[in-house]
Design a protein around this motif. Structure first.
Motif, PDB file in Angstrom:
ATOM      1  N   ARG A   9       0.319  -1.172   0.236  1.00 16.16           N
ATOM      2  CA  ARG A   9      -0.149   0.269  -0.218  1.00 16.16           C
ATOM      3  C   ARG A   9       0.821   1.714   0.190  1.00 16.16           C
ATOM      4  O   ARG A   9       0.518   1.895  -1.181  1.00 16.16           O
ATOM      5  N   ILE A  10       1.698   1.258   0.934  1.00 12.67           N
ATOM      6  CA  ILE A  10       2.717   2.605   0.678  1.00 12.67           C
ATOM      7  C   ILE A  10       3.460   2.639  -0.485  1.00 12.67           C
ATOM      8  O   ILE A  10       3.569   3.612  -1.126  1.00 12.67           O
ATOM      9  N   GLN A  41       2.665   1.790  -3.178  1.00 11.07           N
ATOM     10  CA  GLN A  41       1.670   2.082  -4.455  1.00 11.07           C
ATOM     11  C   GLN A  41       1.505   3.939  -3.857  1.00 11.07           C
ATOM     12  O   GLN A  41       0.971   4.609  -5.152  1.00 11.07           O
ATOM     13  N   ARG A  42       1.493   4.202  -2.916  1.00  8.23           N
ATOM     14  CA  ARG A  42       0.919   5.659  -2.676  1.00  8.23           C
ATOM     15  C   ARG A  42       2.014   5.670  -3.320  1.00  8.23           C
ATOM     16  O   ARG A  42       1.710   7.501  -3.747  1.00  8.23           O
ATOM     17  N   ASN A  43       3.260   5.206  -2.795  1.00 15.08           N
ATOM     18  CA  ASN A  43       4.441   6.716  -3.158  1.00 15.08           C
ATOM     19  C   ASN A  43       4.080   6.586  -4.928  1.00 15.08           C
ATOM     20  O   ASN A  43       4.668   7.411  -5.383  1.00 15.08           O
ATOM     21  N   ARG A  51       2.190   8.967  -5.718  1.00 18.12           N
ATOM     22  CA  ARG A  51       2.553  10.660  -5.141  1.00 18.12           C
ATOM     23  C   ARG A  51       3.402  11.101  -6.549  1.00 18.12           C
ATOM     24  O   ARG A  51       3.224  12.160  -7.555  1.00 18.12           O
TER      25      ARG A  51
END
Length: 324
Positions: free
Chosen positions: A289-290, A292-294, A297
């Motif tokens: 999840r981290i 994918q979030r990065n 972004r």
């Protein structure tokens, strides 16, 4: 403490008990994989509780504590419970989960009544019979270890030889029937093997908790892989580790029954799998999840940067045309 543990582990009798617990966990883990995948997890619990009347009746008829006779009585009792569950679900509107609860409660209640009667009968041989409620691997004799080990190895061998058939029956019984396989026969064989796995596990884990040794290693193994063969191997390894760990802890520390400690060891492996397993574990999901979030972004930043570059380029181009 360390000296006690070393003396215990170097004792030849204790080594045999450890081997029996290892093979017991291995066999239970392998059979439990098919039980879990067939959505019959509660069946092991029902069969374990239903085995108690068979153990009590075997002792009443023979007057001796023999794991072979106990296994025979428990298998007969377990099969009767299975037929009862099948009859309730087939000839009534009661669902399988309710039928499992009914049979479990009735058979276990009968077993507790019989156990109480045996304990007040004055028969000196009944001493230690109550250990079958929570398990006592350290009380196994060498002949018991031989029997448990042989039965567990037979269960593993049958699963290995009939792996493809069991796989088809578990995942797609309609396709298996279309291929000419006798699905009913393999269903009954898997059911019989589940009963046997439950019965041989009662000596070490006990009636109350043997279902956990059957299911928990399989659930833990499911977190690590999507391949059935790998899952079965991992489930057997987790079951073996649970059996050995529970026996070691209960043997070195006084007043700790084997069954609960073994189940806690299996639960610890399950928790480790839930947290650290790649792909399905909580830590892996958090990292994904981290990541994918990065990536999102960075994607927005790239789009914004490209937009700024485009604006600057348009301004430069406009200024150039104005100068011309």
């Amino acid at each position: 403490m360390l000296l006690t543990f070393v003396n215990w582990i170097t004792d030849p009798n204790m080594q045999w008990i450890l081997m029996g617990s290892l093979l017991l966990g291995l066999g239970s883990g392998v059979i439990g994989s098919f039980t879990f995948l067939r959505k019959q997890s509660l069946l092991g619990d029902a069969l374990a509780h239903a085995a108690l009347p068979g153990i009590c009746i075997s002792f009443m008829l023979s007057g001796v504590k023999s794991i072979g006779l106990f296994m025979l009585g428990a298998i007969v009792s377990g099969m009767l419970a299975t037929f009862g569950i099948h009859a309730i679900t087939r000839y009534s509107r009661i669902k399988q989960d309710a039928a499992l609860g009914i049979v479990l409660s009735v058979f276990f209640g009968i077993g507790v009544v019989m156990m109480t009667k045996i304990q007040h009968s004055g028969n000196g041989n009944q001493s230690g019979l109550d250990k079958y409620m929570f398990g006592q691997a350290a009380s196994m004799m060498l002949s018991d270890v031989y029997l448990v080990g042989i039965v567990s190895l037979i269960l593993v061998a049958v699963c290995t030889l009939l792996f493809k058939e069991f796989k088809l029956v578990s995942f797609d019984p309609g396709f298996a029937r279309g291929m000419g396989l006798k699905v009913g026969l393999f269903d009954q064989l898997l059911l019989l093997m589940t009963v046997i796995a439950v019965v041989v596990g009662i000596q070490a884990v006990g009636v109350v908790l043997v279902a956990a040794l059957l299911i928990t290693p399989a659930v833990a193994a499911r977190y690590w892989t999507d391949a059935l063969g790998v899952m079965i191997v991992l489930s057997g390894v987790f079951g073996a580790l649970s059996g050995v760990t529970g026996t070691l802890i209960s043997g070195t520390l006084s007043n700790l029954p084997t069954g609960p400690v073994t189940v806690l060891a299996a639960t610890s492996l399950f928790l480790v799998s839930v947290i650290f397993a790649p792909g399905r574990g909580l830590l892996s999901k958090l990292l994904r999840r981290i990541r994918q979030r990065n990536e999102v972004r960075r994607g927005f930043e790239t789009v914004a940067l490209d937009g700024e570059r485009a604006v600057i380029s348009n301004r430069a181009h406009t200024a150039e045309r104005s100068g011309d």
